[in-house]
Write a protein that holds these residues in place. Structure first.
Motif, PDB file in Angstrom:
ATOM      1  N   GLN A  77      63.814  95.708  46.737  1.00  0.00           N
ATOM      2  CA  GLN A  77      65.161  95.370  46.281  1.00  0.00           C
ATOM      3  C   GLN A  77      66.049  96.618  46.340  1.00  0.00           C
ATOM      4  N   PRO A  78      67.366  96.452  46.250  1.00  0.00           N
ATOM      5  CA  PRO A  78      68.256  97.622  46.278  1.00  0.00           C
ATOM      6  C   PRO A  78      67.811  98.690  45.292  1.00  0.00           C
ATOM      7  N   GLY A  79      67.747  99.915  45.776  1.00  0.00           N
ATOM      8  CA  GLY A  79      67.256 101.018  44.946  1.00  0.00           C
ATOM      9  C   GLY A  79      65.801 101.342  45.192  1.00  0.00           C
ATOM     10  N   THR A  80      65.135 100.533  46.019  1.00  0.00           N
ATOM     11  CA  THR A  80      63.743 100.813  46.392  1.00  0.00           C
ATOM     12  C   THR A  80      63.652 100.874  47.912  1.00  0.00           C
ATOM     13  N   ASP A  81      62.518 101.361  48.403  1.00  0.00           N
ATOM     14  CA  ASP A  81      62.362 101.465  49.848  1.00  0.00           C
ATOM     15  C   ASP A  81      60.928 101.159  50.255  1.00  0.00           C
ATOM     16  N   TYR A  82      60.632 101.440  51.510  1.00  0.00           N
ATOM     17  CA  TYR A  82      59.307 101.118  52.056  1.00  0.00           C
ATOM     18  C   TYR A  82      58.188 101.826  51.282  1.00  0.00           C
ATOM     19  N   ALA A  83      58.428 103.066  50.857  1.00  0.00           N
ATOM     20  CA  ALA A  83      57.400 103.803  50.113  1.00  0.00           C
ATOM     21  C   ALA A  83      57.029 103.073  48.823  1.00  0.00           C
ATOM     22  N   ASP A  84      58.000 102.430  48.203  1.00  0.00           N
ATOM     23  CA  ASP A  84      57.712 101.652  46.990  1.00  0.00           C
ATOM     24  C   ASP A  84      56.868 100.424  47.317  1.00  0.00           C
ATOM     25  N   ALA A  85      57.139  99.816  48.472  1.00  0.00           N
ATOM     26  CA  ALA A  85      56.329  98.674  48.900  1.00  0.00           C
ATOM     27  C   ALA A  85      54.899  99.100  49.185  1.00  0.00           C
ATOM     28  N   VAL A  86      54.736 100.282  49.764  1.00  0.00           N
ATOM     29  CA  VAL A  86      53.396 100.814  50.038  1.00  0.00           C
ATOM     30  C   VAL A  86      52.622 100.996  48.735  1.00  0.00           C
ATOM     31  N   THR A 128      53.323  95.504  58.468  1.00  0.00           N
ATOM     32  CA  THR A 128      54.724  95.784  58.195  1.00  0.00           C
ATOM     33  C   THR A 128      55.521  94.507  58.436  1.00  0.00           C
ATOM     34  N   SER A 129      56.642  94.392  57.749  1.00  0.00           N
ATOM     35  CA  SER A 129      57.511  93.232  57.982  1.00  0.00           C
ATOM     36  C   SER A 129      58.373  93.447  59.224  1.00  0.00           C
ATOM     37  N   GLY A 130      58.476  94.698  59.649  1.00  0.00           N
ATOM     38  CA  GLY A 130      59.426  95.062  60.681  1.00  0.00           C
ATOM     39  C   GLY A 130      60.725  95.548  60.071  1.00  0.00           C
ATOM     40  N   GLY A 131      60.831  95.403  58.756  1.00  0.00           N
ATOM     41  CA  GLY A 131      61.958  95.925  57.997  1.00  0.00           C
ATOM     42  C   GLY A 131      61.441  96.929  56.982  1.00  0.00           C
ATOM     43  N   ARG A 132      61.880  96.787  55.721  1.00  0.00           N
ATOM     44  CA  ARG A 132      61.464  97.751  54.696  1.00  0.00           C
ATOM     45  C   ARG A 132      60.263  97.276  53.894  1.00  0.00           C
ATOM     46  N   GLY A 133      59.829  96.046  54.120  1.00  0.00           N
ATOM     47  CA  GLY A 133      58.788  95.475  53.282  1.00  0.00           C
ATOM     48  C   GLY A 133      57.414  95.479  53.917  1.00  0.00           C
ATOM     49  N   LEU A 134      56.476  94.939  53.166  1.00  0.00           N
ATOM     50  CA  LEU A 134      55.097  94.770  53.627  1.00  0.00           C
ATOM     51  C   LEU A 134      54.654  93.349  53.326  1.00  0.00           C
ATOM     52  N   HIS A 135      53.845  92.804  54.209  1.00  0.00           N
ATOM     53  CA  HIS A 135      53.225  91.501  54.002  1.00  0.00           C
ATOM     54  C   HIS A 135      51.717  91.714  53.904  1.00  0.00           C
ATOM     55  N   VAL A 136      51.092  90.965  53.028  1.00  0.00           N
ATOM     56  CA  VAL A 136      49.633  90.981  52.924  1.00  0.00           C
ATOM     57  C   VAL A 136      49.161  89.539  52.999  1.00  0.00           C
ATOM     58  N   GLU A 140      57.551  98.446  35.444  1.00  0.00           N
ATOM     59  CA  GLU A 140      58.718  99.260  35.777  1.00  0.00           C
ATOM     60  C   GLU A 140      58.976  99.311  37.283  1.00  0.00           C
ATOM     61  N   ARG A 141      58.029  98.810  38.081  1.00  0.00           N
ATOM     62  CA  ARG A 141      58.162  98.930  39.543  1.00  0.00           C
ATOM     63  C   ARG A 141      58.044  97.607  40.290  1.00  0.00           C
ATOM     64  N   ILE A 142      57.499  96.568  39.636  1.00  0.00           N
ATOM     65  CA  ILE A 142      57.229  95.301  40.314  1.00  0.00           C
ATOM     66  C   ILE A 142      57.801  94.158  39.479  1.00  0.00           C
ATOM     67  N   THR A 143      58.376  93.156  40.162  1.00  0.00           N
ATOM     68  CA  THR A 143      58.989  92.042  39.437  1.00  0.00           C
ATOM     69  C   THR A 143      58.663  90.709  40.113  1.00  0.00           C
ATOM     70  N   THR A 144      58.652  89.650  39.296  1.00  0.00           N
ATOM     71  CA  THR A 144      58.538  88.285  39.809  1.00  0.00           C
ATOM     72  C   THR A 144      59.839  87.515  39.584  1.00  0.00           C
ATOM     73  N   GLU A 159      68.261  89.714  37.950  1.00  0.00           N
ATOM     74  CA  GLU A 159      67.261  90.132  36.965  1.00  0.00           C
ATOM     75  C   GLU A 159      66.201  91.068  37.548  1.00  0.00           C
ATOM     76  N   ARG A 160      66.258  91.336  38.844  1.00  0.00           N
ATOM     77  CA  ARG A 160      65.161  92.077  39.470  1.00  0.00           C
ATOM     78  C   ARG A 160      65.232  93.579  39.233  1.00  0.00           C
ATOM     79  N   GLY A 161      66.409  94.152  39.305  1.00  0.00           N
ATOM     80  CA  GLY A 161      66.527  95.600  39.186  1.00  0.00           C
ATOM     81  C   GLY A 161      65.987  96.302  40.422  1.00  0.00           C
ATOM     82  N   ALA A 162      65.823  97.606  40.329  1.00  0.00           N
ATOM     83  CA  ALA A 162      65.331  98.416  41.452  1.00  0.00           C
ATOM     84  C   ALA A 162      63.805  98.378  41.467  1.00  0.00           C
ATOM     85  N   LYS A 163      63.276  97.246  41.883  1.00  0.00           N
ATOM     86  CA  LYS A 163      61.830  97.034  41.876  1.00  0.00           C
ATOM     87  C   LYS A 163      61.404  96.341  43.169  1.00  0.00           C
ATOM     88  N   ILE A 164      60.104  96.231  43.353  1.00  0.00           N
ATOM     89  CA  ILE A 164      59.549  95.438  44.454  1.00  0.00           C
ATOM     90  C   ILE A 164      59.400  94.002  43.958  1.00  0.00           C
TER      91      ILE A 164
END
Length: 349
Positions: free
Chosen positions: A144-153, A174-182, A212-216, A222-227
């Motif tokens: 989400q805004p305020g996070t990046d690929y390193a946070d997804a890792v 990789t998603s091909g963007g900033r995210g990761l898929h598992v 503080e770093r991951i949200t559902t 309501e998400r904030g700067a989280k994955i």
């Protein structure tokens, strides 16, 4: 691959098929000069891998007939000019309507779709022989805004440990963007609502471990700067770009399967239309064995039951195009729900 010039078109030999490529010199990625022919050659180079990801899966085509700078659209129904050698699978949408989607079984089918301007393939998590029982549990780690690929890792690393605790084996890309898929291959014994419930349980446990770093939170406000763990990617008719799919961004990145030990150091920019064929020739499809490791969901569904029983955590909102599900919470945006109702006007007279 063979090629022959014919009235402004090429005929490509792909396996035992001949696939006609119209306007092969049309530029699809202006920033890098990649053409339709470059895209076709890419899919031939990674053919074994992309077919492994798509085989027998009803697949939506994301088409860019004029390249990434032009208009695009999603094609769910198989095109009318579909060759007889490309099978289809009938899927049911949440609305109850049906569609027959293409189900690639060989590289020539992928190249045929690329000729239509398809860059990204969006396969369902089912096979055409049984379209009601997913055989993949897909987890989307979305910065989400305020996070990046390193946070997804970092989130993916925590996810790997949780999956192992639950007896599951994930396969990252990789998603091909900033995210990761598992992706977790599963035995196709559970329905879409059950597999989605498993995804919610995994997401909630990740959120508990790193709030503080991951949200559902489904609502962006309501998400904030989280994955965000997008559990609704397991809702019926929601799909994720396949492994090896080209993504419609200026530098022509691709969704790259990774080994877990590669995740900490790999970055999305490492994998594109030019570099992935080199990697594929070197290491092959690092997810080639995925289907051989199908997992069972009993442990994670027990976690879901415990969440409901001990914490009162039931369902979460579905996407807006889905009919209301039993037990689903309200879909009203929280900020709207909190607005006070205006006081009624006094009667006149």
């Amino acid at each position: 691959m063979g090629g022959g010039q014919k009235s402004g078109a090429l005929e490509l030999t792909v396996g035992e098929r001949t696939v006609r490529l119209s306007n092969p010199d049309k530029v699809y990625f202006p920033e890098r000069g990649f053409t339709k022919l470059d895209v076709a050659r890419y899919y031939i180079a990674v053919g074994e891998g992309v077919v492994r990801a798509l085989r027998d899966r009803p697949t939506t085509l994301e088409r860019f007939p004029e390249g990434v700078t032009g208009e695009s659209f999603y094609q769910k129904r198989a095109p009318k000019n579909l060759p007889e050698w490309i099978p289809t699978g009938r899927i049911a949408f949440p609305s109850g309507r049906y569609a027959d989607e293409i189900c690639p079984t060989e590289p020539a089918a992928v190249v045929w779709a690329a000729n239509l301007g398809c860059l990204t393939f969006h396969p369902w998590p089912v096979r055409r022989s049984d379209t009601d029982h997913p055989d993949e549990l897909r987890i989307d780690l979305d910065p989400q805004p305020g996070t990046d690929y390193a946070d997804a890792v970092r989130a993916a690393t925590e996810l790997r440990g949780l999956l192992e605790e639950l007896g599951l084996r994930g396969w990252p890309k990789t998603s091909g963007g900033r995210g990761l898929h598992v992706f977790v291959p599963i035995v196709p014994e559970w329905t879409f609502p059950q597999v989605r419930r498993a995804a919610i349980a995994i997401a909630r446990e990740l959120e508990r471990r790193a709030p503080e770093r991951i949200t559902t939170a489904w609502w962006k406000e309501e998400r904030g700067a989280k994955i965000f763990v997008d559990y609704n990617q397991m809702a019926r008719d929601r799909t994720i770009a396949s492994a090896y799919s080209v993504r419609p961004r200026p530098r022509a990145p691709v969704s790259a399967p990774l080994r877990w030990e590669e995740v900490p150091d790999a970055v999305p920019e490492d994998f594109d239309l030019a570099t992935m064929p080199v990697r594929f020739a070197d290491v092959g499809d690092v997810h080639a064995e995925m289907a051989e490791h199908a997992c069972r969901l009993e442990a994670v569904l027990e976690l879901a039951e415990r969440d409901e029983r001990e914490h009162g955590l039931g369902d979460l909102p579905y996407p807006p195009d889905h009919p209301k599900a039993p037990g689903e919470p309200t879909r009203v945006q929280p900020s709207r729900a909190r607005r006070p109702r205006p006081a009624p006007e006094p009667p006149s007279g």
